[in-house]
Design a protein around this motif. Structure first.
Motif, PDB file in Angstrom:
ATOM      1  N   VAL A 147       0.853  -1.192   0.000  1.00 36.63           N
ATOM      2  CA  VAL A 147       0.000   0.000   0.000  1.00 36.63           C
ATOM      3  C   VAL A 147       0.885   1.237   0.000  1.00 36.63           C
ATOM      4  CG1 VAL A 147      -1.797   1.284   1.210  1.00 36.63           C
ATOM      5  CG2 VAL A 147      -1.812  -1.235   1.245  1.00 36.63           C
ATOM      6  N   LYS A 148       0.740   2.071  -1.016  1.00 33.16           N
ATOM      7  CA  LYS A 148       1.552   3.286  -1.144  1.00 33.16           C
ATOM      8  C   LYS A 148       0.680   4.505  -0.842  1.00 33.16           C
ATOM      9  CE  LYS A 148       2.598   1.915  -5.275  1.00 33.16           C
ATOM     10  NZ  LYS A 148       3.139   1.902  -6.666  1.00 33.16           N
ATOM     11  N   VAL A 149       1.202   5.378   0.009  1.00 28.39           N
ATOM     12  CA  VAL A 149       0.482   6.597   0.391  1.00 28.39           C
ATOM     13  C   VAL A 149       1.405   7.782   0.176  1.00 28.39           C
ATOM     14  CG1 VAL A 149      -0.667   7.845   2.243  1.00 28.39           C
ATOM     15  CG2 VAL A 149      -0.890   5.350   2.114  1.00 28.39           C
ATOM     16  N   ARG A 150       0.912   8.816  -0.523  1.00 29.97           N
ATOM     17  CA  ARG A 150       1.706  10.047  -0.692  1.00 29.97           C
ATOM     18  C   ARG A 150       1.539  10.894   0.555  1.00 29.97           C
ATOM     19  NH1 ARG A 150       4.426  12.906  -4.319  1.00 29.97           N
ATOM     20  NH2 ARG A 150       4.306  15.182  -4.301  1.00 29.97           N
ATOM     21  N   CYS A 151       2.630  11.034   1.277  1.00 31.03           N
ATOM     22  CA  CYS A 151       2.571  11.693   2.578  1.00 31.03           C
ATOM     23  C   CYS A 151       2.196  13.167   2.451  1.00 31.03           C
ATOM     24  CB  CYS A 151       3.908  11.552   3.306  1.00 31.03           C
ATOM     25  SG  CYS A 151       4.286   9.831   3.716  1.00 31.03           S
ATOM     26  N   ALA A 152       2.411  13.773   1.291  1.00 29.60           N
ATOM     27  CA  ALA A 152       2.077  15.191   1.125  1.00 29.60           C
ATOM     28  C   ALA A 152       0.580  15.425   1.273  1.00 29.60           C
ATOM     29  CB  ALA A 152       2.547  15.683  -0.234  1.00 29.60           C
ATOM     30  N   THR A 153      -0.223  14.377   1.073  1.00 31.98           N
ATOM     31  CA  THR A 153      -1.678  14.521   1.184  1.00 31.98           C
ATOM     32  C   THR A 153      -2.147  14.345   2.621  1.00 31.98           C
ATOM     33  OG1 THR A 153      -2.065  12.167   0.776  1.00 31.98           O
ATOM     34  CG2 THR A 153      -1.921  13.612  -1.149  1.00 31.98           C
ATOM     35  N   LEU A 154      -1.271  13.936   3.527  1.00 29.06           N
ATOM     36  CA  LEU A 154      -1.645  13.716   4.922  1.00 29.06           C
ATOM     37  C   LEU A 154      -1.353  14.961   5.743  1.00 29.06           C
ATOM     38  CD1 LEU A 154      -0.203  10.124   5.470  1.00 29.06           C
ATOM     39  CD2 LEU A 154      -2.556  10.751   4.901  1.00 29.06           C
ATOM     40  N   PRO A 155      -2.138  15.199   6.787  1.00 30.27           N
ATOM     41  CA  PRO A 155      -1.875  16.345   7.669  1.00 30.27           C
ATOM     42  C   PRO A 155      -0.477  16.232   8.273  1.00 30.27           C
ATOM     43  CG  PRO A 155      -4.029  15.390   8.116  1.00 30.27           C
ATOM     44  CD  PRO A 155      -3.355  14.454   7.182  1.00 30.27           C
ATOM     45  N   ALA A 156       0.222  17.349   8.308  1.00 27.41           N
ATOM     46  CA  ALA A 156       1.584  17.364   8.845  1.00 27.41           C
ATOM     47  C   ALA A 156       1.620  16.900  10.293  1.00 27.41           C
ATOM     48  CB  ALA A 156       2.176  18.758   8.722  1.00 27.41           C
TER      49      ALA A 156
END
Length: 297
Positions: free
Chosen positions: A276-285
């Motif tokens: 499962v790949k998640v782009r961290c830029a889309t997650l709240p800091a």
């Protein structure tokens, strides 16, 4: 089992020598092991040409002479081993002699020209070749070195030795030279088999290394690199892939963090599960504590 042709006895005429050579060829060709070859040579020759020991020395390019086989006539193999050990010990019972080099010597010239070299009494010599000192240490007093020629090429020598100071006569040398032809073929075959075994072992080792490299390439998939830095990364990946520890992969954008992550997944116990790949830029800091987009989870 085929009976062995009976060897003629001395004195020998031309027909007798031909019969002797034929007898020796039959005896030698029936053996594949060089130690056994020397046993059969002794069985054929000793009733005609007395000697106490015989050895085969093969010449290898760039390596000099190499002992291939040694036989002590009428003795068990353990006795031969004892004699070989004696050759390495300090000389006893006789004063030592200064050593003379093989290079440029009469011995070397005779052997290169295909002629035998004879020493009737080692203790009567003012100087010794290195091998003569070893022979003297083993109790040898006289010997003859017979060149082994195969298709015109010198491949080694057969050394016939006596414990008594009695040189080999011309007729005896002629007999030894006749039989040495068969011994040369046996020695050449043994040397060729040794080279085949060496090349086979080398090929097997290279095959193992290649399979290991191919396995490593398949395991890391899209990760390609031979540099020292890349090897360090892949070795570290190997170490952590089998664990359940979390792994943080950092690096600038475009340096291949996702490739390393996929390779890590393929090497892990969860390789049969989806990655499962998640782009961290889309997650709240605040959730991940990181604001840089150059992070893959």
């Amino acid at each position: 089992m085929r009976s062995r042709r009976k060897a003629p006895s001395l004195p020998l005429g031309d027909g007798d020598r031909h019969a002797l050579v034929l007898c020796a060829w039959e005896a030698i060709n029936a053996e594949r092991d060089l130690d056994r070859v020397l046993v059969t040579v002794a069985d054929v020759l000793v009733p005609l040409v007395a000697f106490d020991a015989v050895s085969l020395i093969g010449f290898e390019e760039g390596k000099g002479g190499r002992p291939y086989a040694f036989h002590l006539v009428g003795e068990a193999p353990e006795a031969a081993a004892t004699v070989l050990m004696a050759m390495k010990r300090p000389l006893e019972g006789a004063p030592d002699r200064p050593l003379r080099p093989h290079a440029g010597s009469v011995l070397a010239a005779r052997i290169r020209s295909g002629r035998p070299y004879i020493c009737a009494d080692l203790l009567a010599e003012p100087a010794w070749y290195p091998h003569e000192r070893r022979l003297a240490a083993a109790g040898i007093r006289a010997y003859a070195s017979i060149p082994l020629l195969v298709r015109g090429s010198l491949i080694g020598v057969a050394v016939f030795a006596r414990r008594v100071p009695r040189g080999f006569r011309d007729l005896e040398l002629a007999v030894l030279q006749d039989v040495a032809r068969a011994m040369g073929v046996a020695t050449a075959n043994a040397m060729a088999n040794d080279e085949i075994r060496r090349l086979r072992d080398q090929l097997e080792a290279e095959n193992v290394a290649l399979r290991s490299e191919l396995s490593r390439t398949r395991a890391f998939g899209e990760v390609i690199g031979q540099s020292e830095a890349m090897r360090i990364v892949l070795d570290a990946l190997d170490q952590v892939a089998s664990t359940d520890l979390p792994v943080l992969i950092t690096g600038e954008t475009g340096t291949g963090k996702e490739l390393i992550a996929r390779a890590l997944h393929r090497r892990s116990a969860r390789s049969d599960q989806p990655l499962v790949k998640v782009r961290c830029a889309t997650l709240p800091a605040a959730l991940i504590g990181e604001t840089s987009p150059a992070v893959t989870v």
